[in-house]
Design a protein around this motif. Structure first.
Motif, short mmCIF file in Angstrom:
data_model
loop_
_atom_site.label_atom_id
_atom_site.label_comp_id
_atom_site.label_asym_id
_atom_site.label_seq_id
_atom_site.Cartn_x
_atom_site.Cartn_y
_atom_site.Cartn_z
N MET A 1 -13.43 1.59 -4.51
CA MET A 1 -12.11 1.92 -3.96
C MET A 1 -11.37 0.65 -3.55
SD MET A 1 -11.15 4.17 -0.55
CE MET A 1 -11.84 5.70 -1.18
N ASP A 2 -10.08 0.55 -3.88
CA ASP A 2 -9.29 -0.59 -3.44
C ASP A 2 -8.06 -0.08 -2.70
OD1 ASP A 2 -7.01 -0.24 -5.32
OD2 ASP A 2 -8.52 -0.70 -6.84
N VAL A 3 -7.25 -1.03 -2.20
CA VAL A 3 -6.15 -0.67 -1.31
C VAL A 3 -5.02 0.09 -1.99
CG1 VAL A 3 -6.56 -2.46 0.40
CG2 VAL A 3 -5.20 -2.98 -1.65
N THR A 4 -5.02 0.13 -3.31
CA THR A 4 -3.98 0.92 -3.99
C THR A 4 -4.07 2.39 -3.63
OG1 THR A 4 -5.38 1.14 -5.95
CG2 THR A 4 -3.78 -0.67 -5.95
N ILE A 5 -5.27 2.86 -3.25
CA ILE A 5 -5.43 4.26 -2.91
C ILE A 5 -4.60 4.64 -1.70
CG2 ILE A 5 -7.47 3.90 -1.46
CD1 ILE A 5 -6.87 6.87 -3.84
N VAL A 6 -4.48 3.72 -0.73
CA VAL A 6 -3.67 3.99 0.46
C VAL A 6 -2.20 4.13 0.07
CG1 VAL A 6 -3.00 3.19 2.75
CG2 VAL A 6 -5.31 2.76 1.92
N LEU A 7 -1.74 3.22 -0.77
CA LEU A 7 -0.34 3.29 -1.23
C LEU A 7 -0.08 4.57 -2.01
CD1 LEU A 7 0.25 -0.40 -2.42
CD2 LEU A 7 1.15 0.70 -0.37
#
Length: 477
Positions: free
Chosen positions: A1-7
């Motif tokens: 998982m990377d931070v694009t999931i939050v966006l």
């Protein structure tokens, strides 16, 4: 998982909220914002395990632009601030009825998406896109759902938009110039540039105009108090709790490492302006009769001190500034929420028309008092940790700065405690004041719990942000 999931969660939340209808919009927005917070915690856990949660992909080849997101401790701290406060702000609004609620809450979610992207972006062009996108929803939130006379509100909001947009154009020109030198907008490439003293000076000023307006630093503050007062409380919370942190964060992430020599040369001037904001904000707050305006000028004083810490160019200054950013985000949201609760009961924001709340609502009085004490940096609260660290960095830089900057504690205690006395004690207002509801209590308990827990044990946040700040200082010293 990377931070694009939050966006993606926040952006999807904005879309689903819009199509969910007016009745369900607030609950859908709360659900997606809570899921985004959960995803942020999972990414933090991966980061603590040494897993790189950043993301990078080619976006354009001519010009050379990457969709790149940096997930270090500093960025994650700001993302967590955004994803924690967003559901709390949405939950705090459940006592209000908004026309076209689906539009309102969709804009709130989109604003959270844009602010999160600003904190994560490591490509200058992508960062600029997110920076500008965050301006659009707050413009409409303040304009369409704000308070007071429509003409005055429109005037205040347009002034805010023009100020911030104009400042951003200077920053864009700076990025274009840097791209001509580096052939890239990437953060590490911009850090590696060797600019002349003249180039650094103008780049520093180009960024300063954008950040000084957003924070704001005097004399670029004239939009702030009116917009805070005219915006609906949700908009005021977003502005004061999160959006102004974009400017302070960007000083540390972008301005200082790219133009370190200019920052050294202008240190005393910029710190002096920041300290002047502390004094100005405190003195003007003393004269305010409107509760939201008093809190707006109080915020101006506190962020002036945070900005001063940033520009000391010391580890203690930058670390204290970040700690105080987070603490200020929670306490100012709590204080504006308290002001909103009083308005719901008494239908006034004039302090002189309040009074006698303590005898009718002991729970609310107690929680409001804790927030007031946190605001004035009482030891044991998280605000004390950040404020003490910033003042220590000012002492290392110049004794006079520390002495003058410390007046924010003295003056802040005076006008905040006087406000509390006038609003909560004395003769009872003719209207009844119901004690806090379940939803209101949850918001207060979570905010106060955070401030007290990290006031006694700030180590997890300090450990999270310190390595990133040390890496940035390598490019400043």
């Amino acid at each position: 998982m990377d931070v694009t999931i939050v966006l993606l969660i926040l952006l999807l939340g904005a879309v689903v909220t819009y199509f969910s209808g007016n009745k369900a919009a607030s609950k859908v927005a709360l659900l997606f914002s809570a899921v985004a917070f959960g995803a942020s915690l999972m990414i933090l856990n991966q980061y603590n395990q040494g897993i790189d949660c950043g993301f990078s992909a080619v976006w354009m080849t001519n010009p050379n632009i990457l969709f790149s997101l940096k997930a270090d401790g500093l960025a994650l701290a700001m993302v967590l601030l955004t994803t924690v406060l967003t559901p709390l702000i949405i939950l705090s609004s459940f006592g209000n009825n908004f026309n076209n609620a689906k539009n309102f809450y969709a804009l709130v979610m989109f604003m959270a998406f844009a602010m999160t992207g600003t904190f994560l972006a490591s490509d200058g062009f992508l960062y600029y896109i997110f920076w500008e996108l965050s301006l659009i929803p707050i413009y409409f939130i303040a304009l369409l759902w704000g308070n007071g006379d429509a003409a005055e509100r429109k005037k205040a909001v347009i002034k805010f938009f023009i100020y911030t947009f104009a400042g951003s154009l200077f920053m864009l020109v700076g990025f274009i110039y840097l791209y001509q030198k580096a052939g890239s907008f990437q953060l590490d490439k911009l850090y590696a540039l060797e600019l002349s003293a003249t180039e650094e000076f103008w780049i520093f000023l180009a960024f300063f105009f954008a950040y000084a307006i957003k924070i704001p630093i005097i004399p670029f503050h004239t939009w702030q108090a009116n917009v805070y007062q005219k915006a609906p409380t949700v908009g005021t919370m977003l502005l004061s709790g999160i959006m102004l942190k974009m400017g302070l964060y960007s000083v540390i992430r972008w301005q200082l490492p790219i133009a370190p020599n200019a920052a050294q040369e202008l240190l005393y001037t910029i710190v002096g302006l920041s300290i002047a904001g502390v004094i100005y904000g405190s003195i003007v707050a003393l004269k305010q009769r409107d509760l939201k305006k008093l809190l707006a000028y109080s915020s101006l004083a506190h962020v002036g001190l945070i900005a001063a810490g940033c520009y000391t160019l010391t580890l203690d200054g930058l670390r204290g500034a970040v700690l105080q950013m987070i603490a200020h985000g929670f306490v100012i949201v709590g204080l504006f929420f308290a002001a909103e609760i009083i308005y719901r009961r008494f239908e006034t924001r004039t302090i002189a028309d309040m009074g006698g709340i303590r005898s009718q609502s002991p729970k609310f009085t107690s929680m409001f008092m804790i927030l007031v004490l946190a605001s004035v940096a009482l030891p044991g609260t998280f605000n004390f940790v950040g404020e003490f660290t910033v003042l220590y960095s000012l002492f290392q830089t110049n004794l006079a700065f520390a002495i003058v900057g410390g007046t924010t504690i003295i003056l802040g205690a005076f006008y905040m405690l006087r406000m509390f006395q006038q609003a909560m004690l004395g003769e009872t207002n003719a209207k009844p004041f119901a004690d806090v509801s379940f939803n209101e209590g949850i918001v207060f308990v979570l905010i106060i719990g955070f401030l007290l827990f990290f006031g006694l044990y700030p180590k997890p946040i300090i450990d999270l942000i310190t390595p990133s700040i040390q890496d940035i200082l390598v490019h400043i010293k």
